[in-house]
Scaffold this motif. Structure first.
Motif, short mmCIF file in Angstrom:
data_model
loop_
_atom_site.label_atom_id
_atom_site.label_comp_id
_atom_site.label_asym_id
_atom_site.label_seq_id
_atom_site.Cartn_x
_atom_site.Cartn_y
_atom_site.Cartn_z
N LEU A 34 0.80 -1.21 0.00
CA LEU A 34 0.00 0.00 0.00
C LEU A 34 0.84 1.28 0.00
CD1 LEU A 34 -2.98 0.86 0.10
CD2 LEU A 34 -2.82 0.79 2.58
N PHE A 35 1.90 1.30 0.80
CA PHE A 35 2.72 2.50 0.96
C PHE A 35 4.11 2.30 0.38
CE2 PHE A 35 -0.31 2.74 4.50
CZ PHE A 35 -0.79 4.03 4.34
N LEU A 36 4.75 3.41 0.00
CA LEU A 36 6.15 3.36 -0.40
C LEU A 36 6.99 2.95 0.80
CD1 LEU A 36 6.57 6.68 -2.45
CD2 LEU A 36 6.00 4.40 -3.30
N ASN A 37 8.04 2.19 0.57
CA ASN A 37 8.92 1.82 1.68
C ASN A 37 9.95 2.93 1.90
OD1 ASN A 37 11.16 1.42 -0.08
ND2 ASN A 37 10.50 -0.68 -0.48
N LYS A 38 10.78 2.78 2.93
CA LYS A 38 11.74 3.85 3.29
C LYS A 38 12.73 4.13 2.17
CE LYS A 38 11.44 3.83 8.26
NZ LYS A 38 12.14 3.87 9.52
N GLN A 39 13.19 3.09 1.47
CA GLN A 39 14.12 3.29 0.36
C GLN A 39 13.45 4.08 -0.77
OE1 GLN A 39 17.36 2.64 -0.02
NE2 GLN A 39 17.28 3.52 -2.08
N GLU A 40 12.22 3.74 -1.08
CA GLU A 40 11.48 4.45 -2.12
C GLU A 40 11.21 5.90 -1.73
OE1 GLU A 40 8.99 0.82 -4.16
OE2 GLU A 40 8.33 1.57 -2.19
N MET A 41 10.92 6.12 -0.45
CA MET A 41 10.70 7.49 0.03
C MET A 41 11.97 8.31 -0.11
SD MET A 41 7.65 8.21 0.96
CE MET A 41 8.00 9.63 1.95
N SER A 42 13.10 7.69 0.20
CA SER A 42 14.39 8.37 0.07
C SER A 42 14.67 8.71 -1.39
CB SER A 42 15.49 7.49 0.66
OG SER A 42 16.73 8.13 0.56
N GLU A 43 14.37 7.78 -2.28
CA GLU A 43 14.57 8.03 -3.72
C GLU A 43 13.64 9.13 -4.22
OE1 GLU A 43 14.13 4.31 -5.76
OE2 GLU A 43 15.82 3.41 -4.70
N LEU A 44 12.39 9.10 -3.78
CA LEU A 44 11.41 10.09 -4.21
C LEU A 44 11.79 11.49 -3.77
CD1 LEU A 44 8.61 10.83 -5.41
CD2 LEU A 44 7.67 10.36 -3.13
N THR A 45 12.19 11.63 -2.52
CA THR A 45 12.45 12.95 -1.95
C THR A 45 13.89 13.40 -2.08
OG1 THR A 45 12.90 12.02 0.24
CG2 THR A 45 10.61 12.66 -0.23
N GLY A 46 14.80 12.44 -2.26
CA GLY A 46 16.22 12.77 -2.26
C GLY A 46 16.75 13.03 -0.86
N ARG A 47 15.98 12.64 0.14
CA ARG A 47 16.33 12.88 1.54
C ARG A 47 16.23 11.59 2.34
NH1 ARG A 47 17.63 17.28 -0.58
NH2 ARG A 47 16.46 19.18 -0.31
N LYS A 48 17.05 11.49 3.41
CA LYS A 48 17.01 10.32 4.28
C LYS A 48 16.39 10.63 5.64
CE LYS A 48 20.67 7.79 2.09
NZ LYS A 48 21.84 6.97 2.24
N GLN A 49 16.54 11.87 6.11
CA GLN A 49 15.99 12.25 7.41
C GLN A 49 14.50 12.50 7.28
OE1 GLN A 49 18.35 15.72 8.23
NE2 GLN A 49 19.83 14.55 9.43
N ARG A 50 13.75 12.04 8.28
CA ARG A 50 12.29 12.13 8.17
C ARG A 50 11.79 13.56 8.05
NH1 ARG A 50 10.98 9.60 14.03
NH2 ARG A 50 12.23 11.07 15.18
N GLN A 51 12.34 14.50 8.80
CA GLN A 51 11.86 15.88 8.71
C GLN A 51 12.16 16.47 7.33
OE1 GLN A 51 9.82 17.51 10.76
NE2 GLN A 51 9.79 19.13 9.24
N LYS A 52 13.31 16.13 6.77
CA LYS A 52 13.65 16.60 5.43
C LYS A 52 12.74 15.97 4.38
CE LYS A 52 16.98 19.33 6.56
NZ LYS A 52 16.84 20.77 6.43
N GLN A 53 12.37 14.70 4.59
CA GLN A 53 11.42 14.06 3.68
C GLN A 53 10.07 14.77 3.73
OE1 GLN A 53 11.23 9.88 4.61
NE2 GLN A 53 13.18 9.44 3.59
#
Length: 78
Positions: A5-24
């Motif tokens: 259902l949801f993007l995983n953490k790796q996909e979120m990092s790729e989408l946003t270009g960020r690893k830290q949650r606040q930056k995402q």
């Protein structure tokens, strides 16, 4: 087999270009992508949302700033 259902953490990092949650979170806000936060404060984005936003499938249309763009009108950065 259940769909993820949801993007995983790796996909979120790729989408946003960020690893830290606040930056995402900041990046998702600037990209105007709908999201929610999980119990630990990590942003969660529905896979369906990204598929629609990025024009997955030939029948999708994107609405931005009051205009509707078809697949052949999307800017692809080239």
């Amino acid at each position: 087999m259940s769909a993820i259902l949801f993007l995983n953490k790796q996909e979120m990092s790729e989408l946003t270009g960020r690893k830290q949650r606040q930056k995402q979170v900041e990046q998702l806000v600037s990209m105007q992508i709908l999201f929610t936060l999980d119990a630990f404060g990590w942003p969660k984005v529905l896979r369906k949302t990204i598929e629609a936003e990025l024009g997955a499938g030939e029948s999708y249309q994107i609405r931005r700033g009051g205009a509707t763009l078809k697949d052949d009108e999307l800017y692809i950065g080239q």
